[in-house]
Design a protein around this motif. Structure first.
Motif: not given
Length: 122
Positions: A6-20, A26-30, A34-40
């Motif tokens: 699912k992380n790969l799927e979200i990252s790929l979708l983010f590449d296409f639609y992130g600017q929307m 955008q920052e949270a998803v990235s 993408n950077d594999d950080l925890s919620l905290k």
């Protein structure tokens, strides 16, 4: 569009639609996907609560899936990539199985053109 990860799927979708997405989304998803950080860790960087990040990620994921459902850019991209891979493979097979110089030249041209298009897409 179904991925095992699912992380790969979200990252790929983010590449296409992130600017929307909103800047916060955008920052949270990235950071989270993408950077594999925890919620905290993501919350600390953005300056919001862990729950706020979770909510932003949920809204962002829902938006990304909705964008893909309506626009299908990711699906089209994947189909184009697979088609170009098939063209390259077939052109190489024709090149290798032919003894005719004209056919070899044409199949090589097809392969090179498809390879250039494939590389531009990635």
């Amino acid at each position: 569009m179904i991925f095992l990860d699912k992380n790969l799927e979200i990252s790929l979708l983010f590449d296409f639609y992130g600017q929307m997405l909103s800047p916060t989304q955008q920052e949270a998803v990235s950071l989270y996907y993408n950077d594999d950080l925890s919620l905290k860790e993501t919350a600390d960087i953005i300056g919001m609560s862990r729950q706020g990040v979770r909510d932003a990620l949920t809204r962002a994921k829902n938006s990304l899936y909705a964008f893909e459902e309506n626009l299908k850019l990711c699906e089209r991209f994947s189909k184009t990539q697979r088609g170009l891979e098939d063209i390259i493979k077939t052109a190489k097979e024709i090149f290798e199985s032919s003894s005719d110089d004209k056919i070899k030249s044409l199949s090589d041209n097809i392969c090179q053109t498809a390879q250039k298009l494939y590389e531009q897409e990635v």
